[in-house]
Design a protein around this motif. Structure first.
Motif, PDB file in Angstrom:
ATOM      1  N   LEU A 231       0.829  -1.209   0.000  1.00  0.00           N
ATOM      2  CA  LEU A 231       0.000   0.000   0.000  1.00  0.00           C
ATOM      3  C   LEU A 231       0.866   1.262   0.000  1.00  0.00           C
ATOM      4  CD1 LEU A 231      -2.954   1.145   0.275  1.00  0.00           C
ATOM      5  CD2 LEU A 231      -2.526   1.210   2.742  1.00  0.00           C
ATOM      6  N   PHE A 232       1.865   1.298   0.872  1.00  0.00           N
ATOM      7  CA  PHE A 232       2.673   2.512   0.964  1.00  0.00           C
ATOM      8  C   PHE A 232       3.703   2.619  -0.148  1.00  0.00           C
ATOM      9  CE2 PHE A 232       0.389   3.245   4.693  1.00  0.00           C
ATOM     10  CZ  PHE A 232       0.551   4.593   5.000  1.00  0.00           C
ATOM     11  N   ALA A 233       4.119   1.491  -0.690  1.00  0.00           N
ATOM     12  CA  ALA A 233       4.952   1.551  -1.894  1.00  0.00           C
ATOM     13  C   ALA A 233       4.140   2.114  -3.053  1.00  0.00           C
ATOM     14  CB  ALA A 233       5.481   0.159  -2.236  1.00  0.00           C
ATOM     15  N   ALA A 234       2.849   1.761  -3.118  1.00  0.00           N
ATOM     16  CA  ALA A 234       1.969   2.267  -4.181  1.00  0.00           C
ATOM     17  C   ALA A 234       1.801   3.778  -4.093  1.00  0.00           C
ATOM     18  CB  ALA A 234       0.595   1.587  -4.086  1.00  0.00           C
ATOM     19  N   ARG A 235       1.792   4.307  -2.894  1.00  0.00           N
ATOM     20  CA  ARG A 235       1.694   5.766  -2.744  1.00  0.00           C
ATOM     21  C   ARG A 235       3.014   6.442  -3.113  1.00  0.00           C
ATOM     22  NH1 ARG A 235       1.757   8.509   3.091  1.00  0.00           N
ATOM     23  NH2 ARG A 235       3.917   7.822   2.804  1.00  0.00           N
ATOM     24  N   ASP A 236       4.100   5.973  -2.518  1.00  0.00           N
ATOM     25  CA  ASP A 236       5.368   6.695  -2.624  1.00  0.00           C
ATOM     26  C   ASP A 236       6.051   6.536  -3.970  1.00  0.00           C
ATOM     27  OD1 ASP A 236       4.870   7.511  -0.094  1.00  0.00           O
ATOM     28  OD2 ASP A 236       6.559   6.525   0.856  1.00  0.00           O
ATOM     29  N   VAL A 237       5.678   5.499  -4.734  1.00  0.00           N
ATOM     30  CA  VAL A 237       6.334   5.289  -6.021  1.00  0.00           C
ATOM     31  C   VAL A 237       6.051   6.434  -6.997  1.00  0.00           C
ATOM     32  CG1 VAL A 237       4.468   3.947  -7.123  1.00  0.00           C
ATOM     33  CG2 VAL A 237       6.845   3.539  -7.769  1.00  0.00           C
ATOM     34  N   TRP A 238       4.989   7.153  -6.812  1.00  0.00           N
ATOM     35  CA  TRP A 238       4.743   8.315  -7.682  1.00  0.00           C
ATOM     36  C   TRP A 238       4.638   9.621  -6.898  1.00  0.00           C
ATOM     37  CZ3 TRP A 238      -0.136  11.013  -8.894  1.00  0.00           C
ATOM     38  CH2 TRP A 238      -1.209  10.651  -8.058  1.00  0.00           C
ATOM     39  N   PHE A 239       4.441   9.527  -5.603  1.00  0.00           N
ATOM     40  CA  PHE A 239       4.170  10.723  -4.812  1.00  0.00           C
ATOM     41  C   PHE A 239       5.436  11.380  -4.263  1.00  0.00           C
ATOM     42  CE2 PHE A 239       2.696  12.943  -0.963  1.00  0.00           C
ATOM     43  CZ  PHE A 239       1.648  13.681  -1.492  1.00  0.00           C
ATOM     44  N   VAL A 240       6.462  10.601  -3.914  1.00  0.00           N
ATOM     45  CA  VAL A 240       7.599  11.121  -3.152  1.00  0.00           C
ATOM     46  C   VAL A 240       8.591  11.909  -4.004  1.00  0.00           C
ATOM     47  CG1 VAL A 240       9.636  10.445  -1.831  1.00  0.00           C
ATOM     48  CG2 VAL A 240       7.444   9.421  -1.323  1.00  0.00           C
ATOM     49  N   ILE A 241       9.033  11.334  -5.125  1.00  0.00           N
ATOM     50  CA  ILE A 241      10.037  11.983  -5.972  1.00  0.00           C
ATOM     51  C   ILE A 241       9.434  12.416  -7.310  1.00  0.00           C
ATOM     52  CG2 ILE A 241      12.271  11.743  -7.127  1.00  0.00           C
ATOM     53  CD1 ILE A 241      12.532  11.712  -4.114  1.00  0.00           C
ATOM     54  N   ALA A 242       8.774  11.480  -7.990  1.00  0.00           N
ATOM     55  CA  ALA A 242       8.311  11.726  -9.359  1.00  0.00           C
ATOM     56  C   ALA A 242       7.358  12.920  -9.450  1.00  0.00           C
ATOM     57  CB  ALA A 242       7.628  10.471  -9.902  1.00  0.00           C
ATOM     58  N   LEU A 243       6.366  12.979  -8.579  1.00  0.00           N
ATOM     59  CA  LEU A 243       5.355  14.031  -8.694  1.00  0.00           C
ATOM     60  C   LEU A 243       5.910  15.434  -8.415  1.00  0.00           C
ATOM     61  CD1 LEU A 243       2.455  14.755  -9.328  1.00  0.00           C
ATOM     62  CD2 LEU A 243       1.872  14.295  -6.944  1.00  0.00           C
ATOM     63  N   PRO A 244       6.620  15.655  -7.277  1.00  0.00           N
ATOM     64  CA  PRO A 244       7.140  17.018  -7.072  1.00  0.00           C
ATOM     65  C   PRO A 244       8.139  17.460  -8.138  1.00  0.00           C
ATOM     66  CG  PRO A 244       7.937  15.506  -5.362  1.00  0.00           C
ATOM     67  CD  PRO A 244       6.865  14.799  -6.104  1.00  0.00           C
ATOM     68  N   VAL A 245       8.973  16.524  -8.630  1.00  0.00           N
ATOM     69  CA  VAL A 245       9.926  16.883  -9.684  1.00  0.00           C
ATOM     70  C   VAL A 245       9.184  17.174 -10.990  1.00  0.00           C
ATOM     71  CG1 VAL A 245      11.861  16.058 -11.098  1.00  0.00           C
ATOM     72  CG2 VAL A 245      11.853  15.644  -8.639  1.00  0.00           C
ATOM     73  N   PHE A 246       8.132  16.410 -11.288  1.00  0.00           N
ATOM     74  CA  PHE A 246       7.320  16.643 -12.484  1.00  0.00           C
ATOM     75  C   PHE A 246       6.658  18.023 -12.427  1.00  0.00           C
ATOM     76  CE2 PHE A 246       3.280  16.455 -14.799  1.00  0.00           C
ATOM     77  CZ  PHE A 246       3.698  16.000 -16.045  1.00  0.00           C
ATOM     78  N   LEU A 247       6.119  18.368 -11.265  1.00  0.00           N
ATOM     79  CA  LEU A 247       5.471  19.677 -11.109  1.00  0.00           C
ATOM     80  C   LEU A 247       6.471  20.820 -11.297  1.00  0.00           C
ATOM     81  CD1 LEU A 247       3.170  18.994  -8.003  1.00  0.00           C
ATOM     82  CD2 LEU A 247       2.462  19.145 -10.391  1.00  0.00           C
ATOM     83  N   ALA A 248       7.691  20.630 -10.753  1.00  0.00           N
ATOM     84  CA  ALA A 248       8.690  21.692 -10.831  1.00  0.00           C
ATOM     85  C   ALA A 248       9.343  21.781 -12.210  1.00  0.00           C
ATOM     86  CB  ALA A 248       9.769  21.469  -9.762  1.00  0.00           C
ATOM     87  N   SER A 249       9.608  20.622 -12.843  1.00  0.00           N
ATOM     88  CA  SER A 249      10.371  20.623 -14.102  1.00  0.00           C
ATOM     89  C   SER A 249       9.470  20.697 -15.337  1.00  0.00           C
ATOM     90  CB  SER A 249      11.261  19.380 -14.180  1.00  0.00           C
ATOM     91  OG  SER A 249      10.468  18.201 -14.161  1.00  0.00           O
ATOM     92  N   GLN A 250       8.428  19.875 -15.393  1.00  0.00           N
ATOM     93  CA  GLN A 250       7.580  19.813 -16.577  1.00  0.00           C
ATOM     94  C   GLN A 250       6.482  20.877 -16.570  1.00  0.00           C
ATOM     95  OE1 GLN A 250       8.260  17.659 -19.158  1.00  0.00           O
ATOM     96  NE2 GLN A 250      10.095  17.181 -17.973  1.00  0.00           N
ATOM     97  N   LEU A 251       5.893  21.123 -15.399  1.00  0.00           N
ATOM     98  CA  LEU A 251       4.808  22.119 -15.316  1.00  0.00           C
ATOM     99  C   LEU A 251       5.314  23.472 -14.828  1.00  0.00           C
ATOM    100  CD1 LEU A 251       1.851  19.973 -13.893  1.00  0.00           C
ATOM    101  CD2 LEU A 251       2.555  20.353 -16.266  1.00  0.00           C
TER     102      LEU A 251
END
Length: 416
Positions: A231-251
């Motif tokens: 359950l927590f791997a499912a959350r953190d696999v996209w929430f911890v690194i990928a999402l904030p970096v995507f918001l900062a770099s791509q958006l």
């Protein structure tokens, strides 16, 4: 007012002290994570390098949960909680040196101490509730347990969200070193109050557990732990690194915007967690019969499956839609609500299943799996996102991994 507080049952007063400790710790923990993530991304760290900064935090969290439960059963939960508070103060002070001296190894070492501190604090708080509820008047103890666990967990995550916002604010106003120094000073005061107010023998088991007892022999607990890992791997696999970096770099979001967004999301997530007992502890009317919803593995498996469906919908929408920002905002809103319900149900079930004598042993083993899930999710988040960094592909890969892990969580929890 002070007279009313003085007349409260001892169990309620101890619960208030434990919750206050947990809140203060969580605030610094959330702020520190956002401080490190944004500050070192600003310094040019790649996504995988950012993930590596948190690896020791998660690895030592795994070890701490495994050993901390055994230690709490032998020396008392007040001691393990206070040790966690003082260790966090020391970890914050370690980071207060000038940035040019903060090497990757040094940062990972400080994060290792913070990981030990966080999971000592968390294990102590969650274990304590089982013992405190046992001292509350007879009545619906299971309902009270569900409410107390949900309140502690939900309020903790709300404060973690405030911590994310605080981290971005401190980075902007005081800088990295100024921010960690301020947090160290406040948490030191909390730690000294905790030493004074917590009962000295709280949580010591009647039997003296052997070190080999840290590994659970309970089949239901093992399946529940495996589900928690997924359950927590499912959350953190996209929430911890990928999402904030995507918001900062791509958006191209500003750091303050990233911090504020994650703060609001976590605050709402914590509010749903705290409210969850009202969905299941309340009464359903069936004619003249009042029936209570039974919280068990099959019920949680249903919610884990719903979570997987939500993640799949976000994945498909992001893949085909040109409006990535809208998809992420709406998708995270739904994902957060469903995940919060899952997490709250999980947190209640482990405390309910844990043995009262030596409760920290069972809770510690369970949160070992929780920490392993965060570790797996963190590493996969950085690895997958960096490997497929172009446009949306990295985030899509992380979402696909999240979908598969959510299904695995449903598979395991159904067998509890």
């Amino acid at each position: 007012m002070f007279a009313k507080i003085q007349n409260l049952p001892l169990a309620v007063k101890q619960y208030a002290v434990i919750t206050g400790n947990y809140w203060a710790f969580t605030l610094t923990d959330g702020a520190l994570r956002m401080l490190i993530l944004l500050h070192f991304y600003q310094l040019g760290y790649a996504p995988l390098a950012l993930a590596m900064l948190f690896v020791f935090y998660e690895v030592f969290g795994v070890i701490t949960n495994l050993i901390g439960g055994w230690l709490g059963a032998r020396v008392g939960l007040n001691k393990t909680m206070n040790i966690g508070l003082f260790m966090q103060v020391f970890a914050l002070l370690m980071l207060a040196i000038p940035s040019e001296y903060l090497s990757v190894i040094y940062l990972m070492t400080a994060q290792a101490l913070s990981g030990v501190a966080k999971d000592l604090n968390k294990m102590s708080a969650k274990s304590s509730i089982k013992l405190l509820v046992a001292n509350v008047s007879a009545g619906d103890r299971e309902g009270t347990l569900f409410k107390w666990v949900a309140l502690l967990t939900g309020s903790k995550n709300t404060l973690k969200g405030v911590g994310f916002f605080l981290g971005g604010f401190l980075l902007t106003t005081l800088g990295f070193q100024g921010g960690v120094l301020l947090m160290a000073a406040v948490l030191a005061v909390v730690a000294l109050l905790s030493v004074t107010l917590l009962k000295k023998d709280f949580g010591i088991a009647k039997f003296k557990p052997k070190f080999t007892d840290i590994f659970s022999k309970n089949r239901s607990l093992n399946y529940l732990s495996a589900a928690r890992l997924c359950l927590f791997a499912a959350r953190d696999v996209w929430f911890v690194i990928a999402l904030p970096v995507f918001l900062a770099s791509q958006l191209e979001w500003q750091h303050q915007s990233v911090g504020a967004f994650f703060a609001l999301w976590i605050i709402a997530y914590g509010a749903v967690q705290a409210y969850t007992p009202n969905l299941f502890n309340g009464e359903k009317r069936n004619g003249d019969t009042a029936e209570k919803i039974d919280v068990n593995g099959r019920l949680i498996a249903l919610w884990s499956t719903i979570l997987a469906v939500v993640i799949l919908m976000v994945f498909i929408s992001l893949a085909i839609s040109p409006y990535a920002e809208i998809v992420i905002l709406l998708g995270l809103l739904v994902f957060g609500g469903i995940f919060a319900i899952n997490s709250s149900l999980h947190s209640y079930l482990i405390v309910a299943l844990a043995k009262e004598d030596g409760v920290s042993m069972d809770v510690g083993f369970y949160y070992t799996a929780n920490a392993l899930g965060r570790l797996l999710g963190t590493v996969l988040s950085g690895l997958l996102y960096q490997a497929l960094y172009t446009d949306k592909q990295g985030l899509l890969a992380c979402l696909l991994a999240s979908f598969l892990l959510s299904l695995a969580a449903a598979f395991f929890i159904k067998r509890v």
